[in-house]
Design a protein around this motif. Structure first.
Motif, mmCIF file in Angstrom:
data_model
loop_
_atom_site.group_PDB
_atom_site.id
_atom_site.type_symbol
_atom_site.label_atom_id
_atom_site.label_comp_id
_atom_site.label_asym_id
_atom_site.label_seq_id
_atom_site.Cartn_x
_atom_site.Cartn_y
_atom_site.Cartn_z
ATOM 1 N N ALA A 178 57.007 29.860 58.797
ATOM 2 C CA ALA A 178 55.682 30.413 59.071
ATOM 3 C C ALA A 178 54.624 29.868 58.134
ATOM 4 C CB ALA A 178 55.724 31.939 58.958
ATOM 5 N N GLY A 179 53.409 29.929 58.620
ATOM 6 C CA GLY A 179 52.217 29.690 57.828
ATOM 7 C C GLY A 179 51.343 30.920 57.931
ATOM 8 N N VAL A 180 50.623 31.215 56.849
ATOM 9 C CA VAL A 180 49.767 32.402 56.794
ATOM 10 C C VAL A 180 48.396 31.979 56.295
ATOM 11 C CG1 VAL A 180 49.402 34.631 55.665
ATOM 12 C CG2 VAL A 180 51.721 33.948 56.318
ATOM 13 N N LEU A 181 47.360 32.370 57.021
ATOM 14 C CA LEU A 181 45.999 32.163 56.558
ATOM 15 C C LEU A 181 45.106 33.202 57.199
ATOM 16 C CD1 LEU A 181 44.359 29.062 58.246
ATOM 17 C CD2 LEU A 181 46.544 29.947 58.954
ATOM 18 N N GLY A 182 43.876 33.248 56.740
ATOM 19 C CA GLY A 182 42.950 34.212 57.305
ATOM 20 C C GLY A 182 41.555 34.007 56.761
ATOM 21 N N ALA A 183 40.588 34.584 57.472
ATOM 22 C CA ALA A 183 39.187 34.451 57.095
ATOM 23 C C ALA A 183 38.535 35.828 57.046
ATOM 24 C CB ALA A 183 38.450 33.580 58.106
ATOM 25 N N SER A 184 37.596 35.953 56.129
ATOM 26 C CA SER A 184 36.850 37.198 55.969
ATOM 27 C C SER A 184 35.478 36.875 55.403
ATOM 28 C CB SER A 184 37.603 38.129 55.009
ATOM 29 O OG SER A 184 36.814 39.229 54.636
ATOM 30 N N ILE A 185 34.525 37.774 55.612
ATOM 31 C CA ILE A 185 33.204 37.574 55.032
ATOM 32 C C ILE A 185 33.221 37.809 53.529
ATOM 33 C CG2 ILE A 185 31.928 38.046 57.139
ATOM 34 C CD1 ILE A 185 31.392 40.870 56.040
ATOM 35 N N PRO A 211 60.904 32.059 56.280
ATOM 36 C CA PRO A 211 60.456 31.140 55.234
ATOM 37 C C PRO A 211 58.973 30.815 55.432
ATOM 38 C CG PRO A 211 61.894 30.007 56.801
ATOM 39 C CD PRO A 211 61.858 31.448 57.196
ATOM 40 N N THR A 212 58.166 31.154 54.436
ATOM 41 C CA THR A 212 56.714 31.071 54.563
ATOM 42 C C THR A 212 56.135 30.036 53.610
ATOM 43 O OG1 THR A 212 56.711 33.408 55.172
ATOM 44 C CG2 THR A 212 54.602 32.461 54.545
ATOM 45 N N HIS A 271 50.337 40.915 51.174
ATOM 46 C CA HIS A 271 51.149 41.971 51.790
ATOM 47 C C HIS A 271 51.986 41.408 52.933
ATOM 48 C CE1 HIS A 271 48.489 45.519 50.255
ATOM 49 N NE2 HIS A 271 49.097 44.868 49.294
ATOM 50 N N LEU A 272 51.382 40.554 53.750
ATOM 51 C CA LEU A 272 52.113 39.950 54.860
ATOM 52 C C LEU A 272 53.273 39.100 54.351
ATOM 53 C CD1 LEU A 272 52.525 39.349 57.840
ATOM 54 C CD2 LEU A 272 50.693 37.636 57.681
ATOM 55 N N ARG A 273 53.055 38.348 53.288
ATOM 56 C CA ARG A 273 54.128 37.529 52.718
ATOM 57 C C ARG A 273 55.303 38.397 52.247
ATOM 58 N NH1 ARG A 273 52.625 32.284 51.734
ATOM 59 N NH2 ARG A 273 50.419 31.862 52.108
ATOM 60 N N ASN A 274 54.994 39.555 51.680
ATOM 61 C CA ASN A 274 56.063 40.471 51.252
ATOM 62 C C ASN A 274 56.899 40.932 52.442
ATOM 63 O OD1 ASN A 274 55.226 40.310 48.596
ATOM 64 N ND2 ASN A 274 54.085 42.226 48.653
ATOM 65 N N VAL A 275 56.245 41.287 53.532
ATOM 66 C CA VAL A 275 56.942 41.723 54.736
ATOM 67 C C VAL A 275 57.777 40.577 55.303
ATOM 68 C CG1 VAL A 275 56.625 42.547 57.114
ATOM 69 C CG2 VAL A 275 55.216 43.494 55.264
ATOM 70 N N LEU A 276 57.185 39.384 55.388
ATOM 71 C CA LEU A 276 57.899 38.238 55.951
ATOM 72 C C LEU A 276 59.105 37.845 55.104
ATOM 73 C CD1 LEU A 276 54.881 36.059 57.162
ATOM 74 C CD2 LEU A 276 56.337 37.604 58.514
ATOM 75 N N ALA A 277 59.006 37.985 53.788
ATOM 76 C CA ALA A 277 60.146 37.676 52.917
ATOM 77 C C ALA A 277 61.322 38.584 53.256
ATOM 78 C CB ALA A 277 59.753 37.829 51.449
ATOM 79 N N TYR A 278 61.057 39.862 53.460
ATOM 80 C CA TYR A 278 62.122 40.793 53.821
ATOM 81 C C TYR A 278 62.752 40.420 55.162
ATOM 82 C CZ TYR A 278 64.680 44.826 55.338
ATOM 83 O OH TYR A 278 65.685 45.625 55.801
ATOM 84 N N LEU A 279 61.944 39.899 56.070
ATOM 85 C CA LEU A 279 62.424 39.580 57.413
ATOM 86 C C LEU A 279 63.053 38.188 57.509
ATOM 87 C CD1 LEU A 279 59.510 41.108 59.503
ATOM 88 C CD2 LEU A 279 61.820 42.022 59.181
#
Length: 180
Positions: free
Chosen positions: A105-112, A134-135, A123-131
């Motif tokens: 997986a790859g994780v990214l995001g945008a916000s103002i 590989p991120t 937080h998402l990386r923590n969840v994905l590690a449990y599941l």
């Protein structure tokens, strides 16, 4: 390579949906991307594990048939949106039958906000590690959504293109490393 794209925002004009649509254009032609629908999932309830809704079965099929994952998430109250957590929970159940396991997986995001979606991504990386997902760890992409992020055609704007092209190149290498 088929990549399932999970956008952690339901808003039609969300920065993250725009980012998801734009960044995939930076990938090589052998990669195809499909945004999976998460807005129609019922709230996760373990009582339903033995009789999952058709929308949950569809989500699991789309994830299972992909070789990789791309999460593009908003940040709500310094964490991932509830709709994203709900989708993650559904596709990881019943216990031992996770559709996510082993998918790079790859994780990214945008916000103002100036720090982009840094807290949500962590937080998402923590969840994905449990599941057992590989991120990609580097480069991180905490995108500040401001004028110029996208051009008039919805592509990544000139000021951000080099950085996000590098991110995509690293992501592509990450997926190939784990799949091939």
């Amino acid at each position: 390579m088929k990549i399932a794209v999970v956008v952690g925002s339901l808003r039609k004009d969300s920065f993250n949906r725009k980012l998801a649509n734009a960044i995939v254009r930076l990938a090589p032609p052998e990669f195809s991307f499909k945004q999976v629908e998460i807005g129609d999932l019922p709230l996760y309830n373990q009582d339903d594990d033995a009789n999952q809704a058709e929308s949950v079965k569809r989500l699991k099929r789309e994830i299972t048939s992909s070789q990789g994952l791309l999460f593009v998430t908003a940040e709500y109250n310094r964490s991932i949106p509830g709709v994203l957590k709900n989708a993650i929970d559904h596709a990881s159940r019943p216990y031992g039958q996770s559709a996510w396991a082993g998918k790079p997986a790859g994780v990214l995001g945008a916000s103002i906000g100036a720090i982009g979606t840094a807290m949500a991504q962590q937080h998402l990386r923590n969840v994905l590690a449990y599941l057992n997902v590989p991120t990609l760890g580097q480069p991180e992409a905490f995108i500040h959504a401001k004028d110029g992020l996208f051009d008039e055609n919805g592509n990544i704007g000139a000021d951000s293109k080099k950085f996000l092209q590098n991110w995509m190149d690293q992501y592509v290498a990450w997926v190939k490393k784990h799949v091939g």
